[in-house]
Write a protein that holds these residues in place. Structure first.
Motif, mmCIF file in Angstrom:
data_model
loop_
_atom_site.group_PDB
_atom_site.id
_atom_site.type_symbol
_atom_site.label_atom_id
_atom_site.label_comp_id
_atom_site.label_asym_id
_atom_site.label_seq_id
_atom_site.Cartn_x
_atom_site.Cartn_y
_atom_site.Cartn_z
ATOM 1 N N LYS A 44 0.860 -1.185 0.000
ATOM 2 C CA LYS A 44 0.000 0.000 0.000
ATOM 3 C C LYS A 44 0.895 1.233 0.000
ATOM 4 C CE LYS A 44 -3.304 -2.149 3.159
ATOM 5 N NZ LYS A 44 -3.862 -2.059 4.510
ATOM 6 N N ASP B 217 -2.058 6.150 1.758
ATOM 7 C CA ASP B 217 -3.315 5.403 1.874
ATOM 8 C C ASP B 217 -3.391 4.681 3.218
ATOM 9 O OD1 ASP B 217 -4.039 6.278 -0.624
ATOM 10 O OD2 ASP B 217 -3.892 4.310 -1.596
ATOM 11 N N LEU C 274 -13.202 5.045 3.162
ATOM 12 C CA LEU C 274 -12.016 5.053 2.305
ATOM 13 C C LEU C 274 -12.389 5.037 0.827
ATOM 14 C CD1 LEU C 274 -9.797 2.696 4.453
ATOM 15 C CD2 LEU C 274 -9.481 5.162 4.111
ATOM 16 N N ILE D 159 -9.738 5.359 -2.031
ATOM 17 C CA ILE D 159 -8.720 4.434 -1.522
ATOM 18 C C ILE D 159 -9.282 3.016 -1.540
ATOM 19 C CG2 ILE D 159 -7.334 3.793 0.497
ATOM 20 C CD1 ILE D 159 -7.285 6.806 1.208
#
Length: 177
Positions: free
Chosen positions: A118, A122, A157, A162
């Motif tokens: 990731k 994020d 998110l 995201i």
């Protein structure tokens, strides 16, 4: 107009080197979590500290009896005042209510972001959302509660663009908040 006040402190200057936009990420993620939970226009105060692992380890040891760093810690403020006295949370002439404090550990989140493939930004967003939800009463002490909390995290998110932080794999057992 009422609105949450979000204070971001950088106690570890390496944050500025690694994530120069870290403070903006924190504000964006925490604002999104509060908005999704219907608190975008409440008079609340939230403090987020971008710390290092050693600071978080000290707090984790002192408050939770765990002598190790963790990615995020949340400490509740007076948000538990649910308006039972006839006043609404964070509105009117009352001073803003302190939602609480979130402390994020730099080295741990960088390591986790790399292991989980990731971006650090994020992952920081996820941990801030996770911390805000803890302050609002969510937890992951059992499977049902964890599923509810993770569903909220995913929705918030996704609104930020995201990807699902849990993917199709097992739950992230390291999210302690």
């Amino acid at each position: 107009m009422n609105a949450p006040e979000i204070a971001v402190s950088v106690s570890c200057e390496t944050w500025r080197d690694v994530l120069p936009d870290g403070e903006a990420i924190v504000i964006r993620a925490s604002s999104a979590a509060l908005a999704e939970e219907g608190l975008a226009e409440r008079r609340l105060e939230l403090s987020v500290v971008l710390a290092d692992d050693e600071s978080v380890r000290t707090l984790n040891r002192h408050y939770r009896g765990k002598d190790k760093p963790t990615n995020v810690l949340s400490f509740e403020g007076d948000m538990r005042d649910d308006g039972a006295d006839g006043t609404d949370i964070g509105d009117g002439d009352r001073p803003p209510l302190l939602l609480g404090d979130i402390i994020v550990a730099l080295e741990t989140i960088l390591q986790e972001a790399q292991l989980q493939n990731k971006s650090p930004g994020d992952h920081l967003s996820h941990l801030v959302v996770h911390g805000v939800l803890h302050l609002l009463g969510y937890d992951h002490e059992n499977d049902d509660d964890a599923e509810l909390m993770e569903t909220r995290e995913r929705a918030i998110l996704a609104g930020l663009g995201i990807a699902d932080p849990y993917g199709s794999g097992p739950r992230d057992a390291d999210l302690e908040g």
